[in-house]
Design a protein around this motif. Structure first.
Motif, PDB file in Angstrom:
ATOM      1  N   THR A   1       0.672  -1.342  -0.099  1.00 23.76           N
ATOM      2  CA  THR A   1      -0.240   0.142  -0.247  1.00 23.76           C
ATOM      3  C   THR A   1       0.742   1.041  -0.255  1.00 23.76           C
ATOM      4  O   THR A   1       1.776   2.137   0.709  1.00 23.76           O
ATOM      5  CB  THR A   1      -1.188  -0.143   0.794  1.00 23.76           C
ATOM      6  N   LEU A   2       0.265   1.404  -1.139  1.00 26.11           N
ATOM      7  CA  LEU A   2       0.713   3.298  -1.194  1.00 26.11           C
ATOM      8  C   LEU A   2       0.271   4.468  -0.284  1.00 26.11           C
ATOM      9  O   LEU A   2      -1.072   4.543  -1.254  1.00 26.11           O
ATOM     10  CB  LEU A   2       1.548   3.904  -2.227  1.00 26.11           C
ATOM     11  N   CYS A   3       0.232   5.520   0.230  1.00 31.44           N
ATOM     12  CA  CYS A   3       0.674   7.305   0.187  1.00 31.44           C
ATOM     13  C   CYS A   3       0.207   7.595  -1.503  1.00 31.44           C
ATOM     14  O   CYS A   3       0.631   7.423  -1.648  1.00 31.44           O
ATOM     15  CB  CYS A   3       0.573   8.026   1.574  1.00 31.44           C
ATOM     16  N   PRO A   4      -0.933   8.532  -0.684  1.00 26.37           N
ATOM     17  CA  PRO A   4      -0.939   9.346  -2.456  1.00 26.37           C
ATOM     18  C   PRO A   4      -0.193   9.882  -2.949  1.00 26.37           C
ATOM     19  O   PRO A   4       0.622   9.746  -4.074  1.00 26.37           O
ATOM     20  CB  PRO A   4      -2.064  10.276  -2.061  1.00 26.37           C
ATOM     21  N   VAL A   5       1.118  10.084  -2.443  1.00 28.38           N
ATOM     22  CA  VAL A   5       2.345  11.513  -2.489  1.00 28.38           C
ATOM     23  C   VAL A   5       2.849  10.027  -3.309  1.00 28.38           C
ATOM     24  O   VAL A   5       4.060   9.981  -4.240  1.00 28.38           O
ATOM     25  CB  VAL A   5       2.487  11.913  -1.528  1.00 28.38           C
ATOM     26  N   CYS A   6       3.569   9.473  -2.039  1.00 26.16           N
ATOM     27  CA  CYS A   6       4.505   8.042  -2.863  1.00 26.16           C
ATOM     28  C   CYS A   6       3.587   7.171  -4.543  1.00 26.16           C
ATOM     29  O   CYS A   6       4.961   6.951  -5.196  1.00 26.16           O
ATOM     30  CB  CYS A   6       5.334   6.776  -1.490  1.00 26.16           C
ATOM     31  N   GLU A   7       2.234   7.289  -4.240  1.00 21.91           N
ATOM     32  CA  GLU A   7       2.072   6.449  -5.223  1.00 21.91           C
ATOM     33  C   GLU A   7       2.088   7.254  -6.271  1.00 21.91           C
ATOM     34  O   GLU A   7       2.175   6.811  -7.525  1.00 21.91           O
ATOM     35  CB  GLU A   7       0.343   6.126  -4.692  1.00 21.91           C
ATOM     36  N   TRP A   8       1.998   8.854  -6.624  1.00 24.81           N
ATOM     37  CA  TRP A   8       2.459   9.237  -7.739  1.00 24.81           C
ATOM     38  C   TRP A   8       4.102   9.978  -8.485  1.00 24.81           C
ATOM     39  O   TRP A   8       3.932   9.162  -9.159  1.00 24.81           O
ATOM     40  CB  TRP A   8       1.839  10.693  -7.386  1.00 24.81           C
ATOM     41  N   GLN A   9       4.624   9.338  -7.317  1.00 25.10           N
ATOM     42  CA  GLN A   9       6.715   9.607  -7.396  1.00 25.10           C
ATOM     43  C   GLN A   9       6.504   8.113  -7.608  1.00 25.10           C
ATOM     44  O   GLN A   9       7.231   8.042  -8.864  1.00 25.10           O
ATOM     45  CB  GLN A   9       7.321   9.492  -5.680  1.00 25.10           C
ATOM     46  N   GLU A  10       5.880   6.771  -7.467  1.00 26.05           N
ATOM     47  CA  GLU A  10       6.288   5.444  -7.862  1.00 26.05           C
ATOM     48  C   GLU A  10       5.513   5.896  -9.702  1.00 26.05           C
ATOM     49  O   GLU A  10       6.312   5.174 -10.397  1.00 26.05           O
ATOM     50  CB  GLU A  10       5.944   4.393  -7.187  1.00 26.05           C
ATOM     51  N   ALA A  11       4.021   6.241 -10.307  1.00 28.59           N
ATOM     52  CA  ALA A  11       3.852   6.143 -10.809  1.00 28.59           C
ATOM     53  C   ALA A  11       5.048   6.364 -11.795  1.00 28.59           C
ATOM     54  O   ALA A  11       5.150   6.751 -12.957  1.00 28.59           O
ATOM     55  CB  ALA A  11       2.770   7.179 -11.017  1.00 28.59           C
ATOM     56  N   GLN A  12       5.528   8.352 -11.173  1.00 28.95           N
ATOM     57  CA  GLN A  12       6.569   8.607 -12.264  1.00 28.95           C
ATOM     58  C   GLN A  12       7.768   8.171 -12.922  1.00 28.95           C
ATOM     59  O   GLN A  12       8.586   7.840 -13.590  1.00 28.95           O
ATOM     60  CB  GLN A  12       6.687  10.204 -11.752  1.00 28.95           C
ATOM     61  N   ARG A  13       8.210   7.561 -11.590  1.00 23.96           N
ATOM     62  CA  ARG A  13       9.654   6.641 -11.404  1.00 23.96           C
ATOM     63  C   ARG A  13       9.144   5.214 -12.282  1.00 23.96           C
ATOM     64  O   ARG A  13      10.283   4.899 -13.588  1.00 23.96           O
ATOM     65  CB  ARG A  13       9.886   5.903 -10.051  1.00 23.96           C
ATOM     66  N   THR A  14       7.781   4.696 -12.538  1.00 23.34           N
ATOM     67  CA  THR A  14       8.215   3.710 -13.382  1.00 23.34           C
ATOM     68  C   THR A  14       6.944   4.083 -15.105  1.00 23.34           C
ATOM     69  O   THR A  14       6.668   2.942 -15.752  1.00 23.34           O
ATOM     70  CB  THR A  14       6.718   1.915 -12.493  1.00 23.34           C
ATOM     71  N   ALA A  15       6.553   5.043 -14.746  1.00 18.93           N
ATOM     72  CA  ALA A  15       6.007   5.479 -16.517  1.00 18.93           C
ATOM     73  C   ALA A  15       6.636   5.164 -17.595  1.00 18.93           C
ATOM     74  O   ALA A  15       7.790   4.500 -18.098  1.00 18.93           O
ATOM     75  CB  ALA A  15       5.736   6.781 -16.341  1.00 18.93           C
ATOM     76  N   CYS A  16       6.123   4.537 -18.562  1.00 18.57           N
ATOM     77  CA  CYS A  16       6.095   3.898 -19.596  1.00 18.57           C
ATOM     78  C   CYS A  16       6.461   5.013 -20.630  1.00 18.57           C
ATOM     79  O   CYS A  16       5.744   5.618 -20.976  1.00 18.57           O
ATOM     80  CB  CYS A  16       5.044   2.912 -20.495  1.00 18.57           C
ATOM     81  N   SER A  17       8.042   4.747 -21.644  1.00 24.44           N
ATOM     82  CA  SER A  17       7.918   6.012 -21.657  1.00 24.44           C
ATOM     83  C   SER A  17       7.999   5.639 -23.620  1.00 24.44           C
ATOM     84  O   SER A  17       8.678   3.952 -23.635  1.00 24.44           O
ATOM     85  CB  SER A  17       9.360   6.896 -21.606  1.00 24.44           C
ATOM     86  N   GLY A  18       7.314   6.273 -24.456  1.00 28.12           N
ATOM     87  CA  GLY A  18       7.386   5.705 -25.719  1.00 28.12           C
ATOM     88  C   GLY A  18       8.469   6.213 -26.810  1.00 28.12           C
ATOM     89  O   GLY A  18       9.227   6.403 -27.278  1.00 28.12           O
TER      90      GLY A  18
END
Length: 59
Positions: A42-59
């Protein structure tokens, strides 16, 4: 091949809690919006957003 095929990240999310007690964030230990009874990461909203930025797929 559809547009979604290139991203292999599992986007499933834990359930949202109706109220306390809330599960702690596994990164910063702050309360999350997820129930304490949830078994898993489980991640808080802040860490969830930061994790999404780190793992985002780049096209």
């Amino acid at each position: 091949m559809s547009d979604d095929d290139y991203c292999l990240i599992n986007a499933t999310r834990p359930p949202v809690a109706d109220g306390p007690p809330y599960a702690e964030c596994v990164l910063c230990r702050e309360p999350t919006e997820h129930p304490e009874s949830y078994k898993g990461i489980t991640l808080c909203p802040v860490c969830e957003w930061q994790e999404a930025q780190r793992t985002a797929c780049s096209g």
